[in-house]
Design a protein around this motif. Structure first.
Motif, PDB file in Angstrom:
ATOM      1  N   SER A  47      71.293 -72.506  40.941  1.00  0.00           N
ATOM      2  CA  SER A  47      72.680 -72.200  41.319  1.00  0.00           C
ATOM      3  C   SER A  47      72.973 -70.706  41.257  1.00  0.00           C
ATOM      4  O   SER A  47      73.782 -70.194  42.033  1.00  0.00           O
ATOM      5  N   GLU A  84      71.139 -68.566  44.153  1.00  0.00           N
ATOM      6  CA  GLU A  84      71.863 -68.565  45.420  1.00  0.00           C
ATOM      7  C   GLU A  84      72.790 -67.360  45.562  1.00  0.00           C
ATOM      8  O   GLU A  84      73.257 -67.061  46.653  1.00  0.00           O
ATOM      9  N   THR A  85      73.055 -66.668  44.457  1.00  0.00           N
ATOM     10  CA  THR A  85      74.010 -65.556  44.496  1.00  0.00           C
ATOM     11  C   THR A  85      73.351 -64.171  44.537  1.00  0.00           C
ATOM     12  O   THR A  85      74.060 -63.178  44.707  1.00  0.00           O
TER      13      THR A  85
END
Length: 152
Positions: free
Chosen positions: A39, A42-43
């Motif tokens: 998660s 993804e940034t």
């Protein structure tokens, strides 16, 4: 070239951690790609330079060179040696040398842990850039920890 060769170790940079002000060390993008949780991965902004903060009193593990992103230990798949004092935390991520294992080995007649790790490094078996959160060879950490055991 292997990950523990002197020419491949991360270099201290003149970029200070936005959280604690300590100078950081460059880390390859492959390190973040390998160790950040999905998660968080993804940034990331691949065009950014990323830096590792080794200060034990700082919650920041990685930050971007332009300070637009900060990642903490909770963003990683594993604990970070410099940030976590647990005995089950790896000092050598490639070959499973935890603080506990190093302490146990120090009290025996077996070949020193650093010597065992060096054999693997020389055989081209290390993968510090993808296993170690600092993105560089662990031998300095291993040697410093073992010296600390002997001084007690």
């Amino acid at each position: 070239m292997d990950c523990c060769s002197p020419s491949n170790n991360t270099q201290e940079v003149n970029i200070n951690c936005p959280s604690c002000g300590e100078k950081g060390r460059n880390v390859q993008l492959i390190t973040l790609k390998s160790l950040l949780k999905a998660s968080v991965l993804e940034t990331i902004e691949p065009e950014n330079t990323y830096v590792f903060c080794s200060s034990p009193n700082c919650s920041t593990v990685y930050f971007s060179g332009n300070h637009s992103q900060i990642f903490s230990e909770s963003d990683l798949k594993m604990p970070v040696y410099q940030k976590n004092l647990g005995f089950d935390v790896p000092v050598c991520y490639c070959f499973g040398w935890t603080r506990e294992r190093l302490i146990q080995a120090a009290g025996t007649d077996q070949k020193p842990a650093a010597d065992q790790i060096k054999v693997h490094v020389q055989a081209g078996r290390c993968g510090c850039e993808v296993n170690n959160p600092q993105g560089a060879c662990c031998l300095g950490n291993v040697n410093a920890f073992v010296r600390g055991i002997k001084e007690v």
